[in-house]
Design an enzyme around this catalytic site. Structure first.
Site, mmCIF file in Angstrom:
data_model
loop_
_atom_site.group_PDB
_atom_site.id
_atom_site.type_symbol
_atom_site.label_atom_id
_atom_site.label_comp_id
_atom_site.label_asym_id
_atom_site.label_seq_id
_atom_site.Cartn_x
_atom_site.Cartn_y
_atom_site.Cartn_z
ATOM 1 N N ASP A 105 3.305 4.816 -5.373
ATOM 2 C CA ASP A 105 2.465 5.905 -5.242
ATOM 3 C C ASP A 105 3.505 6.971 -5.752
ATOM 4 O OD1 ASP A 105 0.890 8.680 -4.010
ATOM 5 O OD2 ASP A 105 0.690 8.031 -2.585
ATOM 6 N N HIS A 114 -7.246 10.746 4.066
ATOM 7 C CA HIS A 114 -6.864 9.252 5.310
ATOM 8 C C HIS A 114 -6.798 9.840 7.407
ATOM 9 C CE1 HIS A 114 -4.025 8.259 1.293
ATOM 10 N NE2 HIS A 114 -4.672 7.037 2.523
ATOM 11 N N GLY A 115 -6.964 8.699 7.650
ATOM 12 C CA GLY A 115 -6.982 9.328 8.849
ATOM 13 C C GLY A 115 -8.398 9.172 9.970
ATOM 14 N N HIS A 151 -8.879 5.241 -1.784
ATOM 15 C CA HIS A 151 -8.723 5.561 -0.704
ATOM 16 C C HIS A 151 -8.787 5.966 0.636
ATOM 17 C CE1 HIS A 151 -4.159 4.135 -1.304
ATOM 18 N NE2 HIS A 151 -5.107 3.591 -2.822
ATOM 19 N N GLY A 152 -8.895 5.528 1.990
ATOM 20 C CA GLY A 152 -9.118 6.785 2.823
ATOM 21 C C GLY A 152 -10.898 6.610 2.899
ATOM 22 N N ASP A 179 -7.922 1.048 7.201
ATOM 23 C CA ASP A 179 -6.946 1.388 8.577
ATOM 24 C C ASP A 179 -7.270 1.692 9.280
ATOM 25 O OD1 ASP A 179 -3.812 1.087 9.798
ATOM 26 O OD2 ASP A 179 -3.366 2.004 8.315
ATOM 27 N N SER A 238 -11.981 4.668 5.358
ATOM 28 C CA SER A 238 -13.291 4.332 6.872
ATOM 29 C C SER A 238 -14.472 4.698 7.149
ATOM 30 C CB SER A 238 -11.678 4.578 7.655
ATOM 31 O OG SER A 238 -10.480 3.273 7.588
ATOM 32 N N ASN A 251 -10.184 0.951 0.712
ATOM 33 C CA ASN A 251 -8.864 0.708 1.587
ATOM 34 C C ASN A 251 -9.420 1.208 3.124
ATOM 35 O OD1 ASN A 251 -8.230 0.070 -0.853
ATOM 36 N ND2 ASN A 251 -6.347 1.480 -0.445
ATOM 37 N N ASP A 297 0.909 -1.287 -0.380
ATOM 38 C CA ASP A 297 0.197 0.064 -0.131
ATOM 39 C C ASP A 297 0.812 0.825 -0.073
ATOM 40 O OD1 ASP A 297 -2.597 0.883 0.443
ATOM 41 O OD2 ASP A 297 -1.899 1.287 2.633
HETATM 42 P P1 13P Z 1 -8.537 4.517 6.020
HETATM 43 O O1 13P Z 1 -7.282 6.217 6.911
HETATM 44 O O2 13P Z 1 -9.487 5.881 5.980
HETATM 45 O O3 13P Z 1 -8.411 3.808 7.468
HETATM 46 O O4 13P Z 1 -7.604 4.737 4.742
HETATM 47 C C1 13P Z 1 -6.551 3.053 4.691
HETATM 48 C C2 13P Z 1 -6.609 3.778 3.101
HETATM 49 O O5 13P Z 1 -6.285 4.519 2.709
HETATM 50 C C3 13P Z 1 -5.206 3.125 3.304
HETATM 51 O O6 13P Z 1 -4.500 2.974 1.918
HETATM 52 O O1 G3H Z 2 -2.817 5.025 3.758
HETATM 53 C C1 G3H Z 2 -2.648 4.120 4.823
HETATM 54 C C2 G3H Z 2 -2.230 4.014 6.231
HETATM 55 O O2 G3H Z 2 -3.523 5.141 6.217
HETATM 56 C C3 G3H Z 2 -1.363 5.257 7.178
HETATM 57 O O3 G3H Z 2 -0.824 3.892 7.057
HETATM 58 O O4 G3H Z 2 0.781 4.998 9.183
HETATM 59 O O5 G3H Z 2 1.087 2.782 7.809
HETATM 60 O O6 G3H Z 2 1.691 4.767 6.661
HETATM 61 P P1 G3H Z 2 0.798 3.992 7.965
HETATM 62 ZN ZN ZN Z 3 -4.435 5.199 1.117
#
Ligand code: 13P
Ligand code: G3H
Ligand code: ZN
Length: 309
Positions: free
Chosen positions: A102, A176-177, A206-207, A251, A209, A249, A80
């Site tokens: 990326d 993200h986050g 991405h992002g 995280d 969540s 995605n 990723d």
């Molecule tokens: P989140 O921070 O929204 O979980 O995004 C995760 C992501 O895009 C990982 O590549």
């Molecule tokens: O994009 C991905 C993540 O949410 C950031 O992950 O803190 O492991 O780089 P990382």
């Molecule tokens: Zn991402």
């Protein structure tokens, strides 16, 4: 293992999304596999450069490989937000089936040049490549906060034609986050539709969540200092999948669920000091959350669409 190209092309044809869940240790890998098995769902196991640095590349890859050998679900081992060509070379050696390059923080021509180089390296080994155009905001370990620049449909087409990448991450308003929106979640679905019309390869969000508020409340109840985190609403996520996203995605949601569970166990049972009794429930909470996501994305029960992996 399957490539994301294969996983996503089936998802795209059958109108569902596949979750890409970030892992960084044994428990997180087990949570993903446990959910995929229980839901009979295809899944993407994602490692960032930060996770690789934390766990050790060989160790993390081997945990994933062993877990995936013991499982029957269709899955990929994916890098990723790959930025470092040396890490990408190591992923190729370690048997990753999918790689994201990326280079979206560079200007258009340089993004094309770097992406093309990675596509050439990976295609020789049958590994599929995800690239990114536009910028997804927010904070990653290896990148500071970035301004969101939404993907232009015409640029996306030119980029895909020039690079030969297999899948494309598009910027349509997520970041993200845990702090994505000041108020309500808002994605540019019209833009996604335009991109989808002219770009034929599978697309990635991405992002994504959702930052479930029940989990935020639980974490806060047991001491987390979190402010007002907000994520992508479930209806926006479903709209994105309906309009062409086939990889979603996640995280931050998993981090929150893991954290909230650990806080609760330690608060409720202060006599416990066996880490397995603290991490075990956290692993189960994350598995439950991933199962919920798989149902939301429509990938539950779809493993049968993939003959072998
Ligand atoms: P989140 O921070 O929204 O979980 O995004 C995760 C992501 O895009 C990982 O590549
Ligand atoms: O994009 C991905 C993540 O949410 C950031 O992950 O803190 O492991 O780089 P990382
Ligand atoms: Zn991402």
């Amino acid at each position: 293992m399957l490539s994301n190209k294969k996983l996503q092309s089936v998802a795209q044809k059958n109108h569902f999304g596949i979750g890409a869940f970030n892992v960084y240790n044994m428990e997180s890998v087990q949570s993903v596999i446990c959910a995929a098995e229980a839901e009979k769902s295809p899944v993407i196991i994602a490692t960032t450069e930060g996770a690789i640095e934390y766990a050790g590349h060989k160790a993390l890859a081997n945990i994933i490989k062993v877990a995936s050998e013991e499982s029957k679900v269709p899955l990929s081992m994916h890098l990723d937000h790959g930025k470092d060509l040396n890490i990408i070379r190591r992923c190729i050696k370690l048997g990753y089936s999918s790689i994201m390059i990326d280079a979206s923080h560079f200007e258009f021509e340089k993004n094309i040049r770097i992406t093309k180089k990675v596509v050439d390296m990976c295609h020789k080994k049958g590994i599929s490549v995800e690239a990114e155009l536009g910028t997804i905001g927010g904070v990653e370990d290896k990148v500071s906060a970035r301004k969101i620049i939404l993907t232009e449909p015409e640029d996306a087409k030119a980029f895909v034609d020039a690079t030969g990448c297999d899948t494309l991450a598009v910027a349509i308003g997520t970041s993200h986050g845990a702090y994505k929106f000041a108020g309500r979640s808002k994605l540019d679905i019209a833009r996604l539709r335009e991109i989808k019309k002219i770009v034929k390869i599978p697309l990635v969000l991405h992002g994504a969540s959702g930052i479930p508020q029940n989990i935020v409340r639980k974490a806060k109840r047991f001491g987390a200092k979190l402010g007002h985190p907000h994520g992508v609403s479930e209806s926006d996520t479903k709209a994105a999948i309906r309009n062409g996203i086939s990889k979603v995605n996640i995280d931050s949601d998993l981090r929150l669920a893991f954290d909230a569970s650990i806080r609760q166990v330690i608060a409720d049972k202060p006599e416990i000091f066996d880490p397995r009794k603290i991490l075990g429930p956290a692993r189960s909470s994350v598995c439950d959350l991933i199962r919920y996501k798989m149902k939301l994305f429509g990938s539950s029960g779809k493993a049968y669409l993939y003959k072998r992996r």
